[in-house]
Design an enzyme around this catalytic site. Structure first.
Site, PDB file in Angstrom:
ATOM      1  N   SER A 138      41.613   3.381  34.151  1.00 59.29           N
ATOM      2  CA  SER A 138      41.464   4.910  34.677  1.00 59.29           C
ATOM      3  C   SER A 138      42.395   5.138  35.561  1.00 59.29           C
ATOM      4  O   SER A 138      43.484   4.553  35.994  1.00 59.29           O
ATOM      5  CB  SER A 138      40.229   4.753  35.667  1.00 59.29           C
ATOM      6  N   TYR A 151      35.096   1.161  42.684  1.00 57.94           N
ATOM      7  CA  TYR A 151      35.536   1.610  41.298  1.00 57.94           C
ATOM      8  C   TYR A 151      36.877   1.636  41.247  1.00 57.94           C
ATOM      9  O   TYR A 151      37.568   1.207  40.466  1.00 57.94           O
ATOM     10  CB  TYR A 151      34.916   2.758  41.190  1.00 57.94           C
TER      11      TYR A 151
END
Length: 281
Positions: A138, A151
């Site tokens: 990401s 995350y």
């Protein structure tokens, strides 16, 4: 990896929906032999049935089971040409609000499973001097976003893992790519607003980028492509200036503001059930 993907055996974790399903669809259209692994077997079989692909049950947090899953793919298809480590979750909360179970769940799915899948792929591909490992990280692996500290930590780790493995495999014939999307309009992004500097991507946009790097291997795969130059530019700014820019663009609130959004309730509940081995809250 050959430019043509027809006949290549491609394994996609978390391939039942979202980015995984879009990638499976794109590759199946090109003639690849796609195998979907997913915890939700019903959804995986539905997706696979629509594409003429295979679907096998896979809990990526079950390390022995993950290895056996890859063994079964090889028994059925003879080899694995591409492994796409796509399975991941993104629970949102301030770190002090996040339970230890939620932390461990993200570490198991987003990081440990990627490490294990990558290691297994290396063992199977290096002797053949051929293969491609694609780790879906990401843009959060290049920056920090409030409301998703763990995350971000897992995605930073996936980027670092991929960098190191890319160097370990230099000259081996096995390629490594790290895919770094911004906001992708899947269930994972429920409740998130739009960023100011770039539009959110569709799962198909990410799938196209993955297909592109399988055809012409490269390590850094940003979606949209503008993320790469933008990241380099902001990286040149002094920290205070970069943080001021983030606040001006409200990038610092992009994830945090959605943490308790009713629109995320269904996703957060599903993510909480996504790793049986992680135990209860």
């Amino acid at each position: 990896m050959a430019e043509h993907l027809a006949g290549k055996v491609v394994v996609i974790t978390g391939g039942g929906q979202g980015i995984g399903a879009a990638t499976a669809s794109a590759l199946a259209r090109l003639g690849a032999r796609v195998v979907i692994g997913d915890l939700d077997q019903v959804r995986a079989e539905k997706t696979a049935g629509e594409l003429g692909a295979d679907a096998l049950p896979l809990d990526v947090t079950d390390i022995r089971g993950f290895t056996e899953f890859l063994d079964e793919v090889e028994r059925r298809h003879g080899r694995i040409d591409v492994l796409i480590n796509n399975a991941g979750i993104m629970p949102l909360a301030g770190l002090e609000e996040e339970s230890d179970a939620t932390t461990r769940r993200q570490l198991e799915i987003n990081l440990h499973a990627v490490i294990h899948g990558t290691r297994e792929a290396m063992k199977r591909m290096r002797p053949r001097r051929s293969g491609h490992i694609v780790n879906v990280a990401s843009f959060a692996g290049k920056a920090g976003f409030p409301g998703a500290a763990t995350y971000c930590a897992t995605k930073h780790a996936v980027v670092g893992l991929s960098e190191a493995v890319h160097l370990e495999l230099h000259g081996s014939g096995v390629h490594v790519s790290c895919v770094m999307p911004a906001i992708v309009r899947t269930e994972l992004a429920s409740g998130l607003g739009e960023a100011k500097l770039f539009k959110s991507a569709s799962p198909e946009d990410v799938a196209d980028a993955i297909v592109g790097t399988l055809r012409k291997p490269k390590f850094d795969v940003f979606v949209p492509r503008s993320l790469g130059p933008m990241g380099k530019l902001t990286g040149l700014l002094p920290r205070r200036a970069a943080e001021r820019l983030a606040r001006t663009l409200k990038a610092d609130q992009l994830l945090a503001s959605a943490a308790h959004s009713p629109a995320r309730a269904a996703y957060e509940a599903r993510a909480a059930e996504s790793a049986p081995g992680a135990g209860p809250e």
